[in-house]
Design a protein around this motif. Structure first.
Motif, PDB file in Angstrom:
ATOM      1  N   ASN A  40       0.798  -1.229   0.000  1.00 11.00           N
ATOM      2  CA  ASN A  40       0.000   0.000   0.000  1.00 11.00           C
ATOM      3  C   ASN A  40       0.832   1.280   0.000  1.00 11.00           C
ATOM      4  OD1 ASN A  40      -2.461  -1.344  -0.104  1.00 11.00           O
ATOM      5  ND2 ASN A  40      -2.654  -1.423   2.118  1.00 11.00           N
ATOM      6  N   ILE A  41       2.067   1.209   0.500  1.00  8.18           N
ATOM      7  CA  ILE A  41       2.890   2.426   0.576  1.00  8.18           C
ATOM      8  C   ILE A  41       4.039   2.415  -0.427  1.00  8.18           C
ATOM      9  CG2 ILE A  41       2.289   2.868   2.990  1.00  8.18           C
ATOM     10  CD1 ILE A  41       5.101   1.783   3.739  1.00  8.18           C
ATOM     11  N   SER A  42       4.034   1.458  -1.332  1.00  6.31           N
ATOM     12  CA  SER A  42       5.116   1.380  -2.311  1.00  6.31           C
ATOM     13  C   SER A  42       4.553   1.045  -3.688  1.00  6.31           C
ATOM     14  CB  SER A  42       6.127   0.307  -1.895  1.00  6.31           C
ATOM     15  OG  SER A  42       5.589  -0.990  -2.093  1.00  6.31           O
ATOM     16  N   SER A  43       5.431   0.929  -4.660  1.00  7.03           N
ATOM     17  CA  SER A  43       5.017   0.543  -6.007  1.00  7.03           C
ATOM     18  C   SER A  43       5.262  -0.944  -6.263  1.00  7.03           C
ATOM     19  CB  SER A  43       5.777   1.384  -7.041  1.00  7.03           C
ATOM     20  OG  SER A  43       7.173   1.143  -6.917  1.00  7.03           O
ATOM     21  N   LEU A  44       5.592  -1.673  -5.211  1.00  6.35           N
ATOM     22  CA  LEU A  44       5.884  -3.098  -5.350  1.00  6.35           C
ATOM     23  C   LEU A  44       4.611  -3.930  -5.302  1.00  6.35           C
ATOM     24  CD1 LEU A  44       8.951  -3.240  -2.929  1.00  6.35           C
ATOM     25  CD2 LEU A  44       9.007  -3.160  -5.430  1.00  6.35           C
ATOM     26  N   SER A  45       4.667  -5.086  -5.945  1.00  7.10           N
ATOM     27  CA  SER A  45       3.530  -6.001  -5.905  1.00  7.10           C
ATOM     28  C   SER A  45       3.599  -6.838  -4.623  1.00  7.10           C
ATOM     29  CB  SER A  45       3.550  -6.938  -7.116  1.00  7.10           C
ATOM     30  OG  SER A  45       4.592  -7.896  -6.979  1.00  7.10           O
ATOM     31  N   ARG A  46       2.495  -7.488  -4.325  1.00  9.20           N
ATOM     32  CA  ARG A  46       2.440  -8.361  -3.142  1.00  9.20           C
ATOM     33  C   ARG A  46       3.478  -9.475  -3.247  1.00  9.20           C
ATOM     34  NH1 ARG A  46      -3.102 -11.229  -1.051  1.00  9.20           N
ATOM     35  NH2 ARG A  46      -2.214 -12.188   0.796  1.00  9.20           N
ATOM     36  N   GLY A  47       3.617 -10.043  -4.447  1.00 14.24           N
ATOM     37  CA  GLY A  47       4.612 -11.096  -4.658  1.00 14.24           C
ATOM     38  C   GLY A  47       6.029 -10.605  -4.471  1.00 14.24           C
ATOM     39  N   ASP A  48       6.319  -9.391  -4.957  1.00 14.66           N
ATOM     40  CA  ASP A  48       7.652  -8.810  -4.800  1.00 14.66           C
ATOM     41  C   ASP A  48       8.004  -8.653  -3.328  1.00 14.66           C
ATOM     42  OD1 ASP A  48       7.983  -8.576  -7.560  1.00 14.66           O
ATOM     43  OD2 ASP A  48       7.310  -6.486  -7.597  1.00 14.66           O
ATOM     44  N   VAL A  49       7.095  -8.079  -2.566  1.00 11.34           N
ATOM     45  CA  VAL A  49       7.341  -7.841  -1.144  1.00 11.34           C
ATOM     46  C   VAL A  49       7.497  -9.165  -0.409  1.00 11.34           C
ATOM     47  CG1 VAL A  49       6.400  -6.858   0.988  1.00 11.34           C
ATOM     48  CG2 VAL A  49       6.175  -5.604  -1.170  1.00 11.34           C
ATOM     49  N   SER A  50       6.617 -10.098  -0.690  1.00 13.33           N
ATOM     50  CA  SER A  50       6.684 -11.405  -0.046  1.00 13.33           C
ATOM     51  C   SER A  50       8.003 -12.107  -0.357  1.00 13.33           C
ATOM     52  CB  SER A  50       5.504 -12.267  -0.496  1.00 13.33           C
ATOM     53  OG  SER A  50       5.483 -13.474   0.198  1.00 13.33           O
ATOM     54  N   ASN A  51       8.445 -12.013  -1.611  1.00 16.77           N
ATOM     55  CA  ASN A  51       9.721 -12.624  -1.996  1.00 16.77           C
ATOM     56  C   ASN A  51      10.899 -11.987  -1.273  1.00 16.77           C
ATOM     57  OD1 ASN A  51       8.621 -14.514  -3.735  1.00 16.77           O
ATOM     58  ND2 ASN A  51       8.812 -13.195  -5.526  1.00 16.77           N
ATOM     59  N   GLU A  54      10.853 -13.277   2.339  1.00 16.29           N
ATOM     60  CA  GLU A  54      11.316 -14.673   2.352  1.00 16.29           C
ATOM     61  C   GLU A  54      12.824 -14.743   2.117  1.00 16.29           C
ATOM     62  OE1 GLU A  54       9.806 -17.636   3.022  1.00 16.29           O
ATOM     63  OE2 GLU A  54       8.070 -16.430   3.616  1.00 16.29           O
ATOM     64  N   SER A  55      13.321 -13.949   1.187  1.00 15.44           N
ATOM     65  CA  SER A  55      14.753 -13.950   0.891  1.00 15.44           C
ATOM     66  C   SER A  55      15.568 -13.458   2.083  1.00 15.44           C
ATOM     67  CB  SER A  55      15.043 -13.098  -0.342  1.00 15.44           C
ATOM     68  OG  SER A  55      14.430 -13.672  -1.481  1.00 15.44           O
ATOM     69  N   LEU A  56      15.052 -12.445   2.783  1.00 13.85           N
ATOM     70  CA  LEU A  56      15.745 -11.965   3.983  1.00 13.85           C
ATOM     71  C   LEU A  56      15.865 -13.067   5.026  1.00 13.85           C
ATOM     72  CD1 LEU A  56      14.333  -8.366   4.533  1.00 13.85           C
ATOM     73  CD2 LEU A  56      16.716  -8.993   4.156  1.00 13.85           C
ATOM     74  N   THR A  57      14.818 -13.874   5.168  1.00 12.29           N
ATOM     75  CA  THR A  57      14.868 -14.947   6.173  1.00 12.29           C
ATOM     76  C   THR A  57      15.869 -16.033   5.786  1.00 12.29           C
ATOM     77  OG1 THR A  57      13.015 -16.188   5.229  1.00 12.29           O
ATOM     78  CG2 THR A  57      12.485 -14.547   6.913  1.00 12.29           C
ATOM     79  N   ASP A  58      16.212 -16.112   4.511  1.00 18.29           N
ATOM     80  CA  ASP A  58      17.250 -17.059   4.071  1.00 18.29           C
ATOM     81  C   ASP A  58      18.645 -16.457   4.178  1.00 18.29           C
ATOM     82  OD1 ASP A  58      15.317 -18.953   3.379  1.00 18.29           O
ATOM     83  OD2 ASP A  58      15.229 -18.292   1.290  1.00 18.29           O
ATOM     84  N   VAL A  59      18.785 -15.197   3.783  1.00 16.28           N
ATOM     85  CA  VAL A  59      20.092 -14.566   3.669  1.00 16.28           C
ATOM     86  C   VAL A  59      20.642 -14.093   5.012  1.00 16.28           C
ATOM     87  CG1 VAL A  59      21.311 -12.606   2.622  1.00 16.28           C
ATOM     88  CG2 VAL A  59      19.711 -13.940   1.265  1.00 16.28           C
TER      89      VAL A  59
END
Length: 125
Positions: A40-51, A54-59
């Motif tokens: 809601n506060i960015s130009s990113l899609s739901r999938g982008d944000v979710s990815n 998820e990537s942060l939790t791996d890295v």
């Protein structure tokens, strides 16, 4: 932020009990709720944000286990810390003496400033 009053004994003199303020945990925010809010506060899609989440939790764990500090910008920095038993001679040390492994989060200056804006109200127990 809500607080509750709890009684605690003085560690040095258990006969003395006083009331102290403690934060009230007002629930958890799910990853899906964070994702929706960021969308809601960015130009990113739901999938982008979710990815990204998820990537942060791996890295993040990968780099923490390498002994790196992780700078999260205006959020703060994370690092691993631990304690150990002491020995008189370095030859007597072994890794089994290491304990209390934990992650230390140090808030940024910006986040600390945000905490200065906090308002307190007593919650229900």
């Amino acid at each position: 932020m809500k607080y509750k009053l709890i009684q605690r004994a003085n560690p040095q003199d258990r006969s003395k009990v006083k009331w102290y303020a403690a934060p009230v945990n007002d629930g958890k925010i799910a990853k899906s709720d964070l994702t929706k809010e960021i969308v809601n506060i960015s130009s990113l899609s739901r999938g982008d944000v979710s990815n990204v989440i998820e990537s942060l939790t791996d890295v993040i764990p990968k780099y923490l286990l390498m002994g790196k500090s992780i700078n999260l910008g205006e959020l703060g920095t994370m690092r691993v810390s631990f304690g150990s038993e002491g020995v008189d001679d370095a030859k007597d040390f072994n890794t089994g003496m290491i304990s209390d492994t934990k992650i230390i989060f140090t808030p940024s200056v910006e986040l600390k400033r945000k905490l200065e804006e906090i308002h307190f109200e007593q919650g229900t127990v």
